[in-house]
Design a protein around this motif. Structure first.
Motif, PDB file in Angstrom:
ATOM      1  N   PRO A 138     -10.383  -7.137 -10.420  1.00 49.06           N
ATOM      2  CA  PRO A 138      -9.195  -6.461 -10.941  1.00 49.06           C
ATOM      3  C   PRO A 138      -9.007  -5.079 -10.358  1.00 49.06           C
ATOM      4  O   PRO A 138      -7.913  -4.634 -10.128  1.00 49.06           O
ATOM      5  N   VAL A 139     -10.113  -4.378 -10.136  1.00 48.39           N
ATOM      6  CA  VAL A 139     -10.042  -3.057  -9.524  1.00 48.39           C
ATOM      7  C   VAL A 139     -11.176  -2.964  -8.531  1.00 48.39           C
ATOM      8  O   VAL A 139     -12.190  -3.644  -8.662  1.00 48.39           O
ATOM      9  N   PRO A 140     -11.050  -2.123  -7.487  1.00 47.97           N
ATOM     10  CA  PRO A 140     -12.086  -2.067  -6.464  1.00 47.97           C
ATOM     11  C   PRO A 140     -13.347  -1.406  -6.972  1.00 47.97           C
ATOM     12  O   PRO A 140     -13.307  -0.293  -7.491  1.00 47.97           O
ATOM     13  N   ALA A 141     -14.471  -2.084  -6.797  1.00 51.00           N
ATOM     14  CA  ALA A 141     -15.744  -1.498  -7.206  1.00 51.00           C
ATOM     15  C   ALA A 141     -16.010  -0.212  -6.451  1.00 51.00           C
ATOM     16  O   ALA A 141     -16.669   0.686  -6.943  1.00 51.00           O
ATOM     17  N   ALA A 142     -15.460  -0.131  -5.209  1.00 48.49           N
ATOM     18  CA  ALA A 142     -15.690   1.055  -4.392  1.00 48.49           C
ATOM     19  C   ALA A 142     -15.090   2.299  -5.001  1.00 48.49           C
ATOM     20  O   ALA A 142     -15.441   3.407  -4.649  1.00 48.49           O
ATOM     21  N   ALA A 143     -14.145   2.117  -5.930  1.00 50.25           N
ATOM     22  CA  ALA A 143     -13.502   3.283  -6.523  1.00 50.25           C
ATOM     23  C   ALA A 143     -14.279   3.823  -7.716  1.00 50.25           C
ATOM     24  O   ALA A 143     -13.855   4.754  -8.364  1.00 50.25           O
ATOM     25  N   GLN A 144     -15.434   3.207  -8.032  1.00 48.89           N
ATOM     26  CA  GLN A 144     -16.250   3.708  -9.131  1.00 48.89           C
ATOM     27  C   GLN A 144     -16.716   5.107  -8.801  1.00 48.89           C
ATOM     28  O   GLN A 144     -16.942   5.443  -7.655  1.00 48.89           O
TER      29      GLN A 144
ATOM     30  N   ALA B  23     -11.542   8.435  -2.742  1.00 43.99           N
ATOM     31  CA  ALA B  23     -11.417   7.009  -3.075  1.00 43.99           C
ATOM     32  C   ALA B  23     -10.322   6.322  -2.274  1.00 43.99           C
ATOM     33  O   ALA B  23     -10.325   5.093  -2.148  1.00 43.99           O
ATOM     34  N   ARG B  24      -9.383   7.099  -1.731  1.00 47.86           N
ATOM     35  CA  ARG B  24      -8.196   6.532  -1.089  1.00 47.86           C
ATOM     36  C   ARG B  24      -8.501   5.461  -0.017  1.00 47.86           C
ATOM     37  O   ARG B  24      -7.914   4.373  -0.056  1.00 47.86           O
ATOM     38  N   PRO B  25      -9.405   5.700   0.965  1.00 47.75           N
ATOM     39  CA  PRO B  25      -9.617   4.676   1.998  1.00 47.75           C
ATOM     40  C   PRO B  25     -10.044   3.329   1.431  1.00 47.75           C
ATOM     41  O   PRO B  25      -9.595   2.272   1.900  1.00 47.75           O
ATOM     42  N   GLN B  26     -10.903   3.335   0.414  1.00 49.40           N
ATOM     43  CA  GLN B  26     -11.393   2.079  -0.151  1.00 49.40           C
ATOM     44  C   GLN B  26     -10.339   1.414  -1.021  1.00 49.40           C
ATOM     45  O   GLN B  26     -10.265   0.181  -1.089  1.00 49.40           O
ATOM     46  N   ILE B  27      -9.510   2.218  -1.694  1.00 50.91           N
ATOM     47  CA  ILE B  27      -8.409   1.647  -2.469  1.00 50.91           C
ATOM     48  C   ILE B  27      -7.395   1.002  -1.538  1.00 50.91           C
ATOM     49  O   ILE B  27      -6.897  -0.100  -1.803  1.00 50.91           O
TER      50      ILE B  27
ATOM     51  N   VAL C 183       0.850  -1.191   0.000  1.00 52.45           N
ATOM     52  CA  VAL C 183       0.000   0.000   0.000  1.00 52.45           C
ATOM     53  C   VAL C 183       0.888   1.243   0.000  1.00 52.45           C
ATOM     54  O   VAL C 183       1.117   1.873   1.036  1.00 52.45           O
ATOM     55  N   THR C 184       1.427   1.569  -1.134  1.00 50.08           N
ATOM     56  CA  THR C 184       2.263   2.749  -1.308  1.00 50.08           C
ATOM     57  C   THR C 184       1.479   3.815  -2.054  1.00 50.08           C
ATOM     58  O   THR C 184       0.440   3.533  -2.673  1.00 50.08           O
ATOM     59  N   GLU C 185       2.000   5.029  -2.017  1.00 50.69           N
ATOM     60  CA  GLU C 185       1.320   6.114  -2.730  1.00 50.69           C
ATOM     61  C   GLU C 185       1.275   5.824  -4.225  1.00 50.69           C
ATOM     62  O   GLU C 185       0.263   6.097  -4.897  1.00 50.69           O
ATOM     63  N   ASN C 186       2.346   5.259  -4.765  1.00 51.38           N
ATOM     64  CA  ASN C 186       2.360   4.930  -6.196  1.00 51.38           C
ATOM     65  C   ASN C 186       1.315   3.882  -6.538  1.00 51.38           C
ATOM     66  O   ASN C 186       0.651   3.959  -7.582  1.00 51.38           O
ATOM     67  N   ALA C 187       1.162   2.873  -5.650  1.00 52.33           N
ATOM     68  CA  ALA C 187       0.164   1.823  -5.891  1.00 52.33           C
ATOM     69  C   ALA C 187      -1.247   2.395  -5.828  1.00 52.33           C
ATOM     70  O   ALA C 187      -2.120   2.037  -6.633  1.00 52.33           O
ATOM     71  N   ILE C 188      -1.487   3.273  -4.862  1.00 44.81           N
ATOM     72  CA  ILE C 188      -2.807   3.888  -4.726  1.00 44.81           C
ATOM     73  C   ILE C 188      -3.139   4.720  -5.955  1.00 44.81           C
ATOM     74  O   ILE C 188      -4.218   4.596  -6.544  1.00 44.81           O
ATOM     75  N   ARG C 189      -2.201   5.565  -6.352  1.00 42.94           N
ATOM     76  CA  ARG C 189      -2.433   6.422  -7.515  1.00 42.94           C
ATOM     77  C   ARG C 189      -2.577   5.601  -8.800  1.00 42.94           C
ATOM     78  O   ARG C 189      -3.414   5.908  -9.660  1.00 42.94           O
ATOM     79  N   GLY C 190      -1.756   4.544  -8.919  1.00 42.15           N
ATOM     80  CA  GLY C 190      -1.825   3.712 -10.112  1.00 42.15           C
ATOM     81  C   GLY C 190      -3.174   3.042 -10.261  1.00 42.15           C
ATOM     82  O   GLY C 190      -3.756   3.012 -11.362  1.00 42.15           O
ATOM     83  N   LEU C 191      -3.696   2.491  -9.160  1.00 41.97           N
ATOM     84  CA  LEU C 191      -4.991   1.826  -9.217  1.00 41.97           C
ATOM     85  C   LEU C 191      -6.109   2.834  -9.474  1.00 41.97           C
ATOM     86  O   LEU C 191      -7.054   2.560 -10.227  1.00 41.97           O
ATOM     87  N   TYR C 192      -5.981   4.005  -8.864  1.00 41.94           N
ATOM     88  CA  TYR C 192      -6.986   5.059  -9.076  1.00 41.94           C
ATOM     89  C   TYR C 192      -7.026   5.469 -10.548  1.00 41.94           C
ATOM     90  O   TYR C 192      -8.101   5.563 -11.156  1.00 41.94           O
ATOM     91  N   GLU C 193      -5.856   5.701 -11.131  1.00 40.42           N
ATOM     92  CA  GLU C 193      -5.792   6.131 -12.528  1.00 40.42           C
ATOM     93  C   GLU C 193      -6.292   5.041 -13.477  1.00 40.42           C
ATOM     94  O   GLU C 193      -6.975   5.316 -14.469  1.00 40.42           O
ATOM     95  N   GLU C 194      -5.972   3.786 -13.157  1.00 45.16           N
ATOM     96  CA  GLU C 194      -6.455   2.669 -13.978  1.00 45.16           C
ATOM     97  C   GLU C 194      -7.974   2.609 -13.952  1.00 45.16           C
ATOM     98  O   GLU C 194      -8.630   2.416 -14.983  1.00 45.16           O
ATOM     99  N   GLN C 195      -8.537   2.803 -12.769  1.00 43.82           N
ATOM    100  CA  GLN C 195      -9.990   2.769 -12.639  1.00 43.82           C
ATOM    101  C   GLN C 195     -10.646   3.915 -13.402  1.00 43.82           C
ATOM    102  O   GLN C 195     -11.692   3.745 -14.041  1.00 43.82           O
ATOM    103  N   GLN C 196     -10.014   5.089 -13.356  1.00 46.78           N
ATOM    104  CA  GLN C 196     -10.588   6.233 -14.070  1.00 46.78           C
ATOM    105  C   GLN C 196     -10.612   5.985 -15.577  1.00 46.78           C
ATOM    106  O   GLN C 196     -11.549   6.387 -16.276  1.00 46.78           O
TER     107      GLN C 196
END
Length: 314
Positions: A300-306, A250-254, A129-142
């Protein structure tokens, strides 16, 4: 120490005190266990560190792992008193040789297993759970998310269709929608802000709103629409592409998803390497264990980040 703390705290302290004595080792010492740590008390010459108090507060769910705990706060003083009680109880348990009892030994080993397991989890989560991992997953979801159009609207809810038709005529004659909403609307949640519903996508609205607003243009007043509590007139204020959920929201759920994913992966690998035998069989007809309702779904990606709906609708 305060004398009026509930007796249940002392009972909990006995359990925790036994875990402190695990395998006869004491975690105390003269060197700070963490960088910048601060000695806050001594019990029979053994130092209690600020981090010891913070860990107790975290264990009781009173503060989060990453939250600060001011050493001058009432909560810190209360937690420090509990840690002191734990030290005293543990020392007395050792004096009475309770740590040598076979039943106590098994409980101490179980407590040590929990502590070590928690430390491994913390170590693995820190890597995942690093900042890069959080941002990467967020951007992928977007990139993958599909955005709808969202509407900002106001409403006036009236008791009857006839009353709604009367108000609609006033609007057509030039009356201000916001003023009539404040004067005439029956909806307490939106009346005093001029009937403002905020931004929303029609799929989250009651079916009557969704049907009436389908294809509506900016400035158009639709209705009367039969709704709960009466009949609504709805004015479309704006139409825009749905806004994505912000990273901070979105951060807490990611973080939760990444944590679950890393620990699940770790446990699968450990079970694959270990020889695990279950010596009892489930009873015939017994229901299968199911995960808690709030357990993260493996995806693959968290539904919560929708993207989430903006505004509220009544």
């Amino acid at each position: 120490m305060t004398a009026k703390r509930p007796f249940r705290i002392a009972v909990m302290a006995v359990v925790v005190a036994l875990s402190v004595t695990a395998c006869g080792r004491d975690a105390g010492g003269d060197s700070p266990p963490e960088r910048g740590d601060k000695a806050v008390a001594k019990v029979d010459g053994k130092i209690i560190w600020a981090s010891d108090v913070k860990h107790e507060a975290v264990a009781q769910g009173l503060v989060g792992e990453g939250e600060p705990l001011d050493t001058s706060s009432d909560l810190f003083r209360r937690m420090m008193d509990e840690v002191i009680d734990q030290k005293l109880l543990a020392a007395e348990a050792r004096r009475r040789k309770l740590d040598k009892d076979p039943a106590a030994q098994r409980r101490l080993i179980a407590a040590e297993d929990r502590v070590l397991g928690d430390m491994l989890v913390e170590n693995q989560v820190a890597d995942a759970v690093t900042e890069n991992a959080i941002r990467g997953l967020y951007e992928e979801q977007q990139k993958l998310s599909r955005r709808s159009m969202e509407i900002r609207a106001r409403q006036i809810v009236l008791a009857t269709a006839a009353e709604a038709d009367q108000v609609k005529k006033l609007l057509a004659a030039g009356a201000a929608f916001e003023a009539l909403a404040m004067e005439r609307s029956r909806d307490a949640a939106t009346r005093f802000n001029g009937g403002d519903l905020g931004y929303f996508t029609t799929d989250v609205m009651p079916e009557a709103y969704e049907t009436a607003l389908n294809g509506a243009r900016v400035g158009q007043v639709v209705g009367p629409v039969a709704v709960e509590g009466g009949f609504a007139l709805v004015k479309v204020e704006d139409v825009r592409e749905e806004q994505p959920i912000a990273l901070d929201a979105a951060r807490p759920q990611i973080v939760r998803f990444l944590t679950y994913d890393r620990i699940r992966d770790l446990l699968e690998k450990l079970r694959a390497k270990a020889k695990v035998e279950t010596l009892i069989k489930p009873e015939a007809g017994a229901p299968k264990a199911v995960p808690p309702a709030d357990a993260p779904k493996v995806a693959p990606v968290p539904a919560a980040a929708q993207p989430q709906t903006k505004g509220t609708a009544k």
